[in-house]
Design an enzyme around this catalytic site. Structure first.
Site, PDB file in Angstrom:
ATOM      1  N   THR A  97       7.611  55.310  32.117  1.00 52.02           N
ATOM      2  CA  THR A  97       6.511  55.860  31.334  1.00 52.02           C
ATOM      3  C   THR A  97       5.246  55.648  32.148  1.00 52.02           C
ATOM      4  OG1 THR A  97       7.595  55.394  29.218  1.00 52.02           O
ATOM      5  CG2 THR A  97       5.212  55.694  29.185  1.00 52.02           C
ATOM      6  N   LYS A 172       5.805  61.941  25.970  1.00 50.31           N
ATOM      7  CA  LYS A 172       5.995  60.517  25.690  1.00 50.31           C
ATOM      8  C   LYS A 172       4.737  59.911  25.068  1.00 50.31           C
ATOM      9  CE  LYS A 172       7.959  56.473  25.604  1.00 50.31           C
ATOM     10  NZ  LYS A 172       8.515  55.783  26.777  1.00 50.31           N
ATOM     11  N   LYS A 240      -0.237  49.503  27.575  1.00 48.92           N
ATOM     12  CA  LYS A 240      -0.323  50.259  28.827  1.00 48.92           C
ATOM     13  C   LYS A 240      -0.113  51.739  28.545  1.00 48.92           C
ATOM     14  CE  LYS A 240       3.220  51.052  31.110  1.00 48.92           C
ATOM     15  NZ  LYS A 240       4.223  52.157  31.258  1.00 48.92           N
TER      16      LYS A 240
END
Length: 288
Positions: A97, A172, A240
């Site tokens: 990711t 995502k 993050k």
């Protein structure tokens, strides 16, 4: 498409690479901690390489699954990185990711070497990786996606091409935005239930059958009530991910007001010592 490499054997990559080996693929792995790679070989067979470059050599597909943009650049573009070990027409698939900007950068570099690139972040967490039921969101060319889709089926129950390179990472981001809002609603509801003296086991069994039901409720409802947060996807990693979503939102003019508020709640969880707690730990902000 039988010879593959898998770079990064963390809580996700280790079982994902294992599923590939069990499915009959010839797998070579690389991990920064060599002992972890040797342990994987002892469990699943295959081979371990000393560098990403050596792992990628003569492979049809190379998968990477590491921590963040910096890690991706290190294993792909760094000294003895993946890109220097690839031959023309090899397919590079990044399951990390990471940012959509990095995906586009890697695709541009790969194209100059006649290499195909797909950004392919996954959803489903550690349990999904271990059980081989991940969801994969991909960005890239359809013809390339169709080649890797049956390979990814070793560890994914569903994969979808979302659009051009970078689209997988954008999808995502949407996934993370939606699920943190779900977690907060569940945390508030379950805290309310506990304060009201309801039997939360009966409650979850009941409302999970209706409009309030969700994956989070089915898989984390009971453990949230018990304040158990040891399920792999850490708060640090989520923040993050959300940081990248906020950066992208600034570029495109998307309003993430509530998600930014929830990010602040996760910062509170970190201050409680919950950096490595599972993301369901939002309920920890409430006293029983």
């Amino acid at each position: 498409m039988n010879k593959v490499a898998f770079i990064g054997l963390g809580v996700m990559g280790y079982p994902m690479a294992g599923h590939l080996a069990k499915a009959g693929f010839d797998v070579c792995v690389y991990n920064r901690t060599q002992a972890k790679a040797q342990k994987w070989v002892e469990e699943f067979g295959g081979r371990a390489a000393e560098t990403p470059k050596l792992a990628a050599k003569n492979c049809d597909i190379v998968f990477t699954c590491v921590g963040n943009d910096h890690d991706v650049r290190s294993v792909i573009l760094g000294e003895d990185g993946v890109i220097s070990g690839l031959t023309e027409e090899t397919i590079l698939v990044d399951h990390t990711t990471a940012s959509a900007e990095l995906a586009r950068e890697l695709s541009s570099i790969a194209q100059k070497q006649n290499i195909h690139f797909i950004d392919a972040p996954v959803s489903g967490g550690q349990a999904g990786a271990e059980n081989g039921v991940l969801t994969v969101m991909c960005g890239g060319e359809q013809s390339v996606f169709l080649k890797i889709q049956p390979v990814m089926a070793a560890y994914a129950q569903f994969s979808q091409l979302m659009g051009e390179v970078g689209s997988g990472q954008l999808a995502k981001m949407v996934n993370q935005i939606c699920f943190v809002n779900t977690v907060q609603g569940l945390a508030e509801g379950l805290n309310f239930a506990q304060k009201a003296g309801l039997d939360t086991n009966k409650l979850l069994e009941t409302i999970s059958k209706g409009a309030a039901g969700s994956w989070q409720m089915d898989n984390r409802g009971v453990t949230m009530c018990d304040r158990e947060f040891d399920f792999g996807f850490a708060v640090d990693w989520l923040r993050k991910d959300l940081g990248m979503a906020f950066e992208e939102a600034e570029k495109i003019g998307a309003d993430l007001t509530i998600t930014k508020q929830l990010d602040g709640y996760y910062e509170e969880v970190q201050a409680m010592g919950g950096n490595r707690w599972d993301t369901s730990s939002l309920i920890a902000r409430f006293k029983k």
